[in-house]
Structure formats: structure tokens, C-alpha cells
Scaffold this motif. Structure first.
Motif, short mmCIF file in Angstrom:
data_model
loop_
_atom_site.label_atom_id
_atom_site.label_comp_id
_atom_site.label_asym_id
_atom_site.label_seq_id
_atom_site.Cartn_x
_atom_site.Cartn_y
_atom_site.Cartn_z
N PRO A 34 32.19 88.72 38.44
CA PRO A 34 32.31 87.26 38.41
C PRO A 34 31.11 86.62 37.71
O PRO A 34 30.08 87.28 37.51
CB PRO A 34 32.32 86.90 39.89
N PRO A 35 31.21 85.34 37.34
CA PRO A 35 30.06 84.63 36.77
C PRO A 35 28.98 84.44 37.83
O PRO A 35 29.25 84.52 39.03
CB PRO A 35 30.64 83.29 36.31
N GLN A 36 27.76 84.18 37.36
CA GLN A 36 26.66 83.93 38.28
C GLN A 36 26.09 82.55 38.02
O GLN A 36 26.05 82.09 36.88
CB GLN A 36 25.55 84.98 38.08
N PHE A 37 25.64 81.92 39.11
CA PHE A 37 25.12 80.56 39.04
C PHE A 37 23.66 80.56 39.52
O PHE A 37 23.19 81.54 40.09
CB PHE A 37 25.99 79.63 39.88
N PRO A 38 22.92 79.47 39.29
CA PRO A 38 21.53 79.42 39.76
C PRO A 38 21.40 79.76 41.24
O PRO A 38 22.35 79.58 42.02
CB PRO A 38 21.12 77.98 39.45
N VAL A 39 20.22 80.25 41.62
CA VAL A 39 20.03 80.82 42.95
C VAL A 39 19.95 79.78 44.06
O VAL A 39 19.93 80.13 45.23
CB VAL A 39 18.76 81.70 42.98
N ASP A 40 19.90 78.51 43.72
CA ASP A 40 19.82 77.48 44.74
C ASP A 40 20.66 76.29 44.29
O ASP A 40 21.01 76.18 43.11
CB ASP A 40 18.37 77.04 44.95
N ALA A 41 20.99 75.41 45.22
CA ALA A 41 21.73 74.19 44.90
C ALA A 41 20.79 73.01 45.08
O ALA A 41 20.75 72.39 46.15
CB ALA A 41 22.96 74.06 45.81
N PRO A 42 20.01 72.68 44.06
CA PRO A 42 19.01 71.62 44.19
C PRO A 42 19.66 70.24 44.24
O PRO A 42 20.83 70.06 43.90
CB PRO A 42 18.18 71.79 42.91
N ASP A 43 18.88 69.27 44.66
CA ASP A 43 19.33 67.88 44.69
C ASP A 43 18.32 67.05 43.90
O ASP A 43 17.54 66.28 44.47
CB ASP A 43 19.43 67.39 46.14
N PRO A 44 18.32 67.18 42.57
CA PRO A 44 17.28 66.55 41.76
C PRO A 44 17.49 65.04 41.62
O PRO A 44 18.60 64.53 41.78
CB PRO A 44 17.45 67.23 40.40
N GLU A 45 16.40 64.36 41.28
CA GLU A 45 16.49 62.93 40.99
C GLU A 45 17.02 62.71 39.57
O GLU A 45 17.61 61.66 39.28
CB GLU A 45 15.11 62.28 41.13
N ALA A 46 16.80 63.69 38.68
CA ALA A 46 17.28 63.59 37.30
C ALA A 46 17.43 64.98 36.73
O ALA A 46 16.78 65.94 37.18
CB ALA A 46 16.33 62.75 36.45
N VAL A 47 18.27 65.10 35.71
CA VAL A 47 18.52 66.36 35.03
C VAL A 47 18.24 66.17 33.54
O VAL A 47 18.61 65.14 32.96
CB VAL A 47 19.98 66.81 35.22
N VAL A 48 17.59 67.16 32.93
CA VAL A 48 17.38 67.17 31.48
C VAL A 48 17.99 68.46 30.95
O VAL A 48 17.65 69.55 31.42
CB VAL A 48 15.88 67.09 31.13
N ALA A 49 18.88 68.34 29.98
CA ALA A 49 19.55 69.51 29.40
C ALA A 49 19.03 69.75 27.99
O ALA A 49 18.99 68.85 27.16
CB ALA A 49 21.06 69.30 29.37
N SER A 50 18.65 71.01 27.72
CA SER A 50 18.02 71.33 26.45
C SER A 50 19.02 71.48 25.31
O SER A 50 18.74 71.08 24.17
CB SER A 50 17.21 72.63 26.58
N HIS A 51 20.19 72.07 25.58
CA HIS A 51 21.19 72.23 24.52
C HIS A 51 22.53 72.66 25.11
O HIS A 51 22.60 73.09 26.27
CB HIS A 51 20.73 73.21 23.45
N GLY A 52 23.57 72.56 24.29
CA GLY A 52 24.92 72.72 24.79
C GLY A 52 25.50 74.11 24.74
O GLY A 52 26.59 74.30 24.20
N HIS A 53 24.82 75.09 25.32
CA HIS A 53 25.40 76.42 25.51
C HIS A 53 25.64 76.64 27.00
O HIS A 53 24.92 76.12 27.85
CB HIS A 53 24.46 77.50 24.96
N LEU A 54 26.65 77.46 27.29
CA LEU A 54 27.10 77.65 28.66
C LEU A 54 25.98 78.10 29.59
O LEU A 54 25.91 77.68 30.75
CB LEU A 54 28.24 78.67 28.69
N ASP A 55 25.08 78.95 29.09
CA ASP A 55 24.03 79.47 29.96
C ASP A 55 22.95 78.43 30.26
O ASP A 55 22.05 78.68 31.07
CB ASP A 55 23.40 80.74 29.37
N HIS A 56 23.06 77.25 29.67
CA HIS A 56 22.10 76.18 29.94
C HIS A 56 22.74 74.93 30.56
O HIS A 56 22.04 74.18 31.25
CB HIS A 56 21.36 75.81 28.66
N VAL A 57 24.03 74.70 30.33
CA VAL A 57 24.67 73.49 30.86
C VAL A 57 25.95 73.78 31.64
O VAL A 57 26.58 72.86 32.15
CB VAL A 57 24.98 72.48 29.73
#
Length: 410
Positions: A34-57
Motif C-alpha cells: 500500500p502507499p505510505q503517508f507521513p508518520v504523524d497527523a499534524p495540525d499546522p497553522e499554515a502549509v507551504v508546498a514546494s512543488h506539484g509531485h505526489l511525494d510532496h503534495v
């Protein structure tokens, strides 16, 4: 500045870095079964995305579940690409474990999205943030984060050589600490012009002999690069899969493309497949070139084209991107057999691999880092993060390779 690595540490995939418990840099998905997701479910105040590839967004919509509504900051192409990927994930896996979000959460992405150009400083979760061109794909960014005490440069994925589609990364802003990718830290890329010439010559030879060439390519960045390569070398081709929509979108984002006229010519030269009944099998029987997703043979129209051409040794499969361990593309390279729709098939067609990488190689990584000899370096996004960090430390850098879940102060 406190930094916690939720993914992308000592691995390629599911990039996610939490800064000062409030600002999240990327939130990706690691492909696999199966796919893997980040190790925690954070609750950030804001998100910054570096680029549009699946492993980043790839997992960003899941941050908008319940009553959570953190603003998401990115460049205009990254926004469009992230939404395209999210909708495709819903189409393929919606309602299953393989999809961590719902259609409602994808719609919320458009409500909280804030786009920025390069070198336009903005505020996010109490930090000053600036994007710089990373030379990876259109809209890709180095992310500079300043909390008033420390300046952190998150390189994300980058390339220090020009590609046909995008210009090389050149910005080197002052920073106290650098989180640096290391995907190709032990590789020296062949000059791109030489790769193009070998690719074009191989394709022409196959066509002259009466064969068909299937070119599996990532929809984002690689498909458009290959269309431009084909046009520049007078190679006619079809284009199929998600890469069609991405190509059209990037035509509308001309300020993030190195040569918009060249992309227009390439798009005009290629024949777009509409996927009507039987069309793909008819095209596969032609003496032609087909640029199609999926780049690792894990889905997409390639699942129609590869079985159709695999038995004829005159035909050819030209892989053009990194093949992750465990993917059908990697298996084809290693064993000469392809797993299609759960069946393992022998492949008599020729199989070749070309390094059309959009990442910096060893020399490119060292070139960027040479500007940060007095900064702390945290190595991530690679299969040999610890080894590369050790090499940097031996060369006098303050370098280390955090593990998933590690939290440290810079």
C-alpha cells in the motif's frame, strides 16, 4: 527553530517537515502497495508546498478534514498540479485506504489556497517565507523560512542544469541551516545533449526497422520535456494519459516555463490520444512513438500499450525516469518481465533506460552546498542520506541525516 521530519527522511517519498510546530513544509504520499503517508497527523497553522509531485503534495487535502482550514501557500503551477493529482487519486482510489482524503476535502483546497510567485516574500504561521526557482519542474521552489532568529532553506527537489522545460536553479539565499535533497548524491548525470541524441537515434532506428516505441513518462514535467525533445529532433509522437491535461495547463503558465514558444511547438506537433474504444490498440500497431503515463508502469494507458507491443523484438520500451524499487518498471529493468494488471508477462521488445532526470546529480548537489559551508546541513529525500551526510561531514560540513520522526533545533 525547531524542525521535525514527518517523512522524506532517509527515503524518497511522503516528504513532510514541521517547523516550530506551526508551519508544515510539504505533505506527500509515498507510492507503493500500500502507499505510505507521513508518520504523524499534524495540525499546522499554515502549509507551504514546494512543488506539484505526489511525494510532496499527495496528502495535502487530508489536512483539511473536520474543522481544520490551514492556508496552503504555493506557486500557481503547484496549486494546479496538486489539484490534478488529488482528483486523479480520488478517481483511482477514492473511498479506500489508498486515498487519505475525500472529494469534500479536495474542494476545500481551492478555498484556502494562496499563490505566490518567485522572490515574493509572504507571511505564513508567523514566519517570513520566500520561494526561489528550483529548476525541477514548472513552479518548483526552494523555500526560505525566516522565524526572526533563524533562516532555514528547504531546497526540496532541484536541478542545477537547464532542461528544455525549465531553467536551472541559481538562487542561493543566505541561510543558517539547509535541508537538502540527495536523490542522486552518488550519480554523475551524462550531459543532457548526449542523452537526447542517444534517445533520438534509438527511436529513429526502431521506427526505420518497422517497430513501435512506447515511452513511459511521468505526467508532470517528464512528458512535456519529452515532447519538446521529440519536436527538437523531428520525431513525431502521440501523447496519452494525464500528461495531456498537464501539458495544456502548463501552456497557460508560460511565466514558469523556460521557452513557452518551444512548448507550444512541441504541443502542436504531438498527436493527443482521446482514448476512444480501440484507439490505443490501433495506435500500438502503428510504426510510431507513444509518450504515455505511467512512468513506472504502475497504471495509466501504458497498461494497454505495453501488452500490445511486448512480444515483438523489433518494438521498444524506453523508460525515461527513476524506477522505484518494487514498481513494475523496476521489475522490467531488472528481470525483463512486466507485471501488468496482476499478471507477469515476458517482454521480447527491447528495453532501454534514459537518465532524463530533473534532479541535481552529485556535482550539482555539491555546487549548491558549496555556498553553505558555514551552515548546518540536514540531508533528506534519498536512498543514501546517511552516507551522503557522512561524506559532507568528512569534508568539513556540519551535516547529518535525520530519521523519520526526528525533531531537532537549528
Amino acid at each position: 527553530m525547531d524542525v521535525r521530519f514527518l517523512g522524506g527522511a532517509r527515503e524518497v517519498g511522503r516528504s513532510a517537515i514541521l517547523v516550530n510546530d506551526s508551519l508544515l513544509l510539504d505533505y506527500g504520499t509515498k507510492t507503493g502497495n500500500p502507499p505510505q503517508f507521513p508518520v504523524d497527523a499534524p495540525d499546522p497553522e499554515a502549509v507551504v508546498a514546494s512543488h506539484g509531485h505526489l511525494d510532496h503534495v499527495g496528502s495535502i487535502p487530508s489536512l483539511l478534514s473536520g474543522d481544520r482550514r490551514p492556508p496552503i501557500h504555493w506557486t500557481p503551477p503547484t496549486r494546479e498540479l496538486a489539484l490534478t493529482l488529488a482528483r486523479d487519486t480520488l478517481k483511482l482510489h477514492g473511498g479506500t485506504y489508498d486515498c487519505p482524503f475525500t472529494e469534500t476535502e479536495v474542494k476545500r483546497v481551492t478555498q484556502v489556497s494562496e499563490t505566490h510567485g518567485y522572490r515574493e516574500t509572504f507571511e505564513a504561521a508567523g514566519h517570513e517565507v520566500t520561494f526561489f526557482n528550483a529548476g525541477h519542474i514548472p513552479g518548483s521552489a526552494h523555500v526560505l523560512v525566516d522565524d526572526g532568529e533563524t533562516r532555514l532553506l528547504y531546497t526540496s527537489d532541484f536541478h542545477t542544469d537547464d532542461q528544455r522545460l525549465v531553467s536551472a536553479s541559481t538562487a542561493r539565499p543566505e541561510a543558517d541551516a539547509v535541508i537538502c535533497e540527495s536523490t542522486y548524491s552518488d550519480v554523475e548525470h551524462e550531459p543532457r545533449a548526449d542523452i537526447e541524441d542517444r534517445f533520438a537515434e534509438s527511436v529513429r532506428t526502431t521506427l526505420w526497422e518497422g517497430g513501435t516505441v512506447v515511452v513511459p513518462a511521468f505526467a508532470i514535467g517528464r512528458t512535456q520535456e519529452l515532447l519538446m525533445v521529440c519536436e527538437a529532433h523531428d520525431v513525431d509522437c502521440y501523447v496519452d494519459g494525464m500528461g495531456k491535461d498537464v501539458t495544456r495547463m502548463l501552456r497557460r503558465q508560460s511565466e514558469f516555463v523556460r521557452d513557452a514558444d518551444a512548448l507550444k511547438r512541441a504541443t502542436s506537433s504531438a498527436r493527443f490520444v482521446d482514448g476512444r474504444d480501440g484507439q490505443r490498440k490501433r495506435i500500438a500497431d502503428q510504426n510510431t512513438v507513444i509518450v504515455t503515463t505511467s512512468g513506472m508502469l504502475s497504471g495509466g494507458p501504458a497498461m494497454t500499450y505495453i501488452p500490445a507491443i511486448r512480444a515483438n523484438p523489433t518494438n521498444k520500451i524506453a523508460l525515461t525516469g527513476y524506477q522505484v524499487e518494487g514498481t513494475p518498471g523496476r521489475r522490467l529493468l531488472d528481470t525483463g518481465r512486466a507485471e501488468i494488471d496482476g499478471r507477469v508477462m515476458p517482454v521480447s521488445a527491447g528495453v532501454e533506460w534514459y537518465d532524463f532526470s530533473a534532479h541535481a546529480d552529485r556535482d550539482g548537489l555539491r555546487s549548491l552546498l558549496s555556498e553553505y559551508r558555514d551552515s548546518r546541513v540536514l540531508v533528506n529525500h534519498g536512498d543514501r542520506c546517511e552516507a551522503f551526510a557522512g561524506e559532507l561531514a568528512d569534508d568539513g560540513y556540519e551535516a547529518s541525516a535525520p530519521a523519520p520522526g526526528d525533531e531537532l533545533t537549528v
